[in-house]
Design a protein around this motif. Structure first.
Motif, PDB file in Angstrom:
ATOM      1  N   ASN A  48       0.671  -1.266   0.068  1.00 15.20           N
ATOM      2  CA  ASN A  48       0.142  -0.023  -0.088  1.00 15.20           C
ATOM      3  C   ASN A  48       0.824   1.376   0.011  1.00 15.20           C
ATOM      4  N   MET A  49       0.770   1.948  -1.112  1.00 10.23           N
ATOM      5  CA  MET A  49       1.423   3.331  -1.313  1.00 10.23           C
ATOM      6  C   MET A  49       0.794   4.408  -2.111  1.00 10.23           C
ATOM      7  N   ARG A  50       1.086   5.461  -1.877  1.00 15.24           N
ATOM      8  CA  ARG A  50       0.392   6.396  -2.499  1.00 15.24           C
ATOM      9  C   ARG A  50       1.264   7.531  -2.864  1.00 15.24           C
ATOM     10  N   GLN A  51       1.187   8.336  -4.068  1.00 17.26           N
ATOM     11  CA  GLN A  51       2.238   9.312  -4.454  1.00 17.26           C
ATOM     12  C   GLN A  51       1.561  10.554  -4.996  1.00 17.26           C
ATOM     13  N   ARG A  52       2.262  11.650  -4.640  1.00 20.50           N
ATOM     14  CA  ARG A  52       1.760  12.819  -5.001  1.00 20.50           C
ATOM     15  C   ARG A  52       3.102  13.496  -5.586  1.00 20.50           C
ATOM     16  N   LYS A  53       2.952  14.137  -6.866  1.00 23.77           N
ATOM     17  CA  LYS A  53       4.061  14.746  -7.643  1.00 23.77           C
ATOM     18  C   LYS A  53       4.400  16.222  -6.732  1.00 23.77           C
TER      19      LYS A  53
END
Length: 119
Positions: A112-117
């Motif tokens: 589980n991971m999320r990314q934001r520029k």
């Protein structure tokens, strides 16, 4: 790829990454007790990706305008063994779905991971 591991990143994970050929500077060894701001400044200067368990980096990036071009990986893990953040990092690097450079990444677990520029 070059990393800057914050003091709260476990030593066994640093060793795991080094054993896999990565260049890792470790605050505990090189710059004990420096501020989060100084960590980001060093990461920007040396073009390193920050590895941390400290959520303050999100505020420094998105509120105060620090722009680490190589990215930040924030491990928001509850219970983990000291070697696991290093293993998770290696797993992410081998994934086709993961882009570290220029992103603020939050890792909540093995899958589980999320990314934001980073703006």
């Amino acid at each position: 790829m070059k990393f800057l591991a914050n003091e709260n990143f476990p030593g066994p994970s640093v060793q795991k990454l080094r054993a896999n050929g990565f260049d890792v500077r470790y605050n505990c060894e090189d710059f004990p007790s420096i501020s989060d701001k100084a960590v980001l400044e060093l990461a920007i200067l040396e073009k390193r990706t920050v590895l941390t368990h400290d959520r303050d980096y999100g505020e420094l990036v998105f509120r105060y305008g620090f722009r680490p071009e190589k990215g930040v990986v924030y491990f928001r893990l509850e219970d983990y063994l000291p070697h696991e953040p290093g293993e998770i990092t290696l797993r992410l690097l081998s994934s086709n779905d993961f882009q570290m450079l220029g992103f603020f990444t939050v890792v909540d677990g093995w899958d589980n991971m999320r990314q934001r520029k980073i703006p």
